[in-house]
Enzyme design. Structure first.
Site, mmCIF file in Angstrom:
data_model
loop_
_atom_site.group_PDB
_atom_site.id
_atom_site.type_symbol
_atom_site.label_atom_id
_atom_site.label_comp_id
_atom_site.label_asym_id
_atom_site.label_seq_id
_atom_site.Cartn_x
_atom_site.Cartn_y
_atom_site.Cartn_z
ATOM 1 N N TYR A 1 14.756 -49.743 -9.924
ATOM 2 C CA TYR A 1 13.589 -50.484 -9.454
ATOM 3 C C TYR A 1 12.302 -49.695 -9.683
ATOM 4 C CZ TYR A 1 12.915 -47.665 -5.189
ATOM 5 O OH TYR A 1 12.638 -46.657 -4.313
ATOM 6 N N ARG B 1 8.699 -45.609 -16.798
ATOM 7 C CA ARG B 1 9.760 -44.987 -15.987
ATOM 8 C C ARG B 1 10.893 -45.979 -15.720
ATOM 9 N NH1 ARG B 1 8.184 -42.350 -10.289
ATOM 10 N NH2 ARG B 1 8.061 -44.554 -9.715
ATOM 11 N N ARG C 1 33.779 -58.421 -9.638
ATOM 12 C CA ARG C 1 33.740 -57.018 -9.210
ATOM 13 C C ARG C 1 34.776 -56.148 -9.920
ATOM 14 N NH1 ARG C 1 34.629 -52.958 -5.562
ATOM 15 N NH2 ARG C 1 32.771 -52.259 -4.416
ATOM 16 N N HIS D 1 34.549 -51.784 -11.288
ATOM 17 C CA HIS D 1 33.586 -50.683 -11.345
ATOM 18 C C HIS D 1 32.947 -50.468 -12.722
ATOM 19 C CE1 HIS D 1 35.066 -49.844 -7.399
ATOM 20 N NE2 HIS D 1 34.321 -48.762 -7.265
ATOM 21 N N LYS E 1 15.478 -43.927 -10.730
ATOM 22 C CA LYS E 1 14.998 -44.673 -9.558
ATOM 23 C C LYS E 1 16.011 -45.774 -9.240
ATOM 24 C CE LYS E 1 10.583 -46.168 -7.610
ATOM 25 N NZ LYS E 1 10.666 -45.414 -6.375
ATOM 26 N N GLU F 1 12.278 -33.066 -2.120
ATOM 27 C CA GLU F 1 11.249 -34.111 -2.010
ATOM 28 C C GLU F 1 11.457 -34.865 -0.707
ATOM 29 O OE1 GLU F 1 11.593 -37.140 -5.057
ATOM 30 O OE2 GLU F 1 13.749 -37.303 -4.778
ATOM 31 N N LEU G 1 12.613 -37.379 -7.986
ATOM 32 C CA LEU G 1 12.012 -38.433 -8.808
ATOM 33 C C LEU G 1 10.661 -37.906 -9.300
ATOM 34 C CD1 LEU G 1 12.288 -41.463 -9.687
ATOM 35 C CD2 LEU G 1 10.659 -41.923 -7.859
#
Ligand code: PMP
Length: 279
Positions: A30, A49, A97, A99, A143, A175, A199
Site C-alpha cells: 500500500y 515506492r 486459498r 499459500h 510497504k 523506526e 521503510l
C-alpha cells in the site's frame, strides 16, 4: 464519497471478494499520499515506492505512475478533498486459498480518500513516545499491508498515553510503528540507514534534502536506546505526521520537554516545501 476499485469509480460500500489475497494473507502492498490544498505532495515518489513494493513481492502493478496520479486527481476532485490523504492498496487478487502465488491472477487495486487536517498542535508542542521491541519481519522496506507488528506496538503506546512507539531491534533503534526516527546530537541529524530494517520514508527523503540545503549534517547510522534518550533533540517523520518533535521517551524528557532549534528549522523548511506546491 467515491472510491476507485479495479478501473471504476464506485460507491464506498462496494464489496470485494472474501477470496482477495489481501484478506486471506495480507498479500499486498500500500501507499499513503498527502493532499495539501487540493494538490498531491511527493506523489511520484510514493508511486515509485509502490511499484518497487509490488515488484519485491512479484505483483505486476496494473497502472503506471501517471495513471495512478490521474486516478488520485480524479478522486480529489470528485470527493472535494482540500487537506487529506489518499490510500492506495494493491493486492495479488482473488484466488482460492493456497499459500503459493496463484497463476493468472489479476491484482485488486483500491484507492480511497480521507479528509484530514495537518496535526498543527502536535507539530508545535511535540509528542510523548514509548519504546518497545521491534519484533516485525526482516523486510520492513516493503510497504506490506500486513502490519501486525506495527499495530501491536502502536497499541502499546496508546495504552500508555503516548502517541508513537519507537521500535528497538537487538538494541538498535530502527523506526516508529508508523514513522521514521531521528536524533539530533551536537548539531548532526542521525537516523537508521535505509535498509531492510526500516521503510525508506518519503518524508525522510524530503528531510534529507532539506538538511543538505540547510548545511545540517545528515548521517545514516545506527544508534542504541541510551543514545536516543540522551539526544539533544528527537523527532519522527511520516506523510501524515510531517516533522513531529518527540518531547519525552518512556517518561524521560528530551530537551527538557521543549521542541529544539534543529527541529524548528526543519519544520519551517518543510512548511516552505509544502507552500511551493501552490507557488
Ligand atoms: N516507517 C513506517 C513503518 C511507516 O508506516 C511509515 C509511514 N508510512 C514511515 C516509516 C514513514 O514513511 P513516509 O514518510 O513515506 O510516510
Amino acid at each position: 464519497m467515491v472510491i476507485f476499485l479495479n478501473g471504476n469509480y464506485v460507491a464506498e460500500d462496494t464489496q470485494i471478494s472474501y477470496n482477495d489475497r489481501g484478506i486471506q494473507f495480507g498479500d499486498g502492498v500500500y501507499e499513503v499520499v498527502r493532499v495539501y490544498e487540493g494538490k498531491l505532495f511527493t506523489a511520484e515518489e510514493h508511486f515509485e515506492r509502490l511499484v518497487r513494493s509490488t515488484q519485491e513481492i512479484a505483483i505486476e502493478s496494473p497502472y503506471s505512475l501517471s495513471e495512478y496520479i490521474e486516478i488520485c486527481n480524479t478522486l480529489i476532485e470528485r470527493n472535494d478533498i482540500h487537506n487529506g490523504t489518499i490510500y492506495v492498496q494493491v493486492t495479488r487478487g482473488d484466488a482460492i486459498r493456497n499459500h503459493a502465488y496463484p497463476k493468472d491472477v489479476k491484482p485488486n487495486v483500491l484507492l480511497y480518500t480521507n479528509s484530514v487536517e495537518r496535526p498543527v498542535n502536535e507539530i508545535q508542542s511535540g509528542i510523548p513516545v514509548i519504546t518497545a521491541e521491534d519484533f516485525r519481519w526482516l523486510r520492513c522496506d516493503i510497504k506490506s499491508l500486513n502490519l501486525l507488528g506495527n499495530i501491536m506496538n502502536k497499541q502499546k503506546a496508546v495504552e500508555q498515553g503516548a502517541k508513537e512507539c519507537i521500535q528497538i531491534r537487538n538494541g538498535i533503534v530502527t523506526e516508529g510503528a508508523s514513522s521514521n526516527v531521528y536524533i539530533v546530537k551536537d548539531g548532526k541529524i542521525m537516523t537508521h540507514p535505509a535498509n531492510n530494517f526500516i521503510l525508506n520514508g518519503i518524508t525522510r527523503r524530503v528531510i534529507q534534502q532539506i538538511a543538505a540545503h540547510e548545511n545540517i549534517p545528515f548521517e545514516e547510522v545506527t544508534f542504541d536506546a541510551s543514545t536516543l534518550k540522551a539526544a539533544d533533540e528527537v523527532f519522527i517523520s511520516s506523510t501524515t505526521q510531517e516533522v513531529m518533535p518527540v518531547v519525552s521517551i518512556d517518561g524521560t524528557l528530551i530537551n527538557q520537554g521543549n521542541v529544539g532549534p534543529v527541529v524548528k528549522q526543519l519544520q519551517s523548511q518543510f512548511e516552505a516545501t509544502i507552500h511551493q506546491l501552490h507557488g
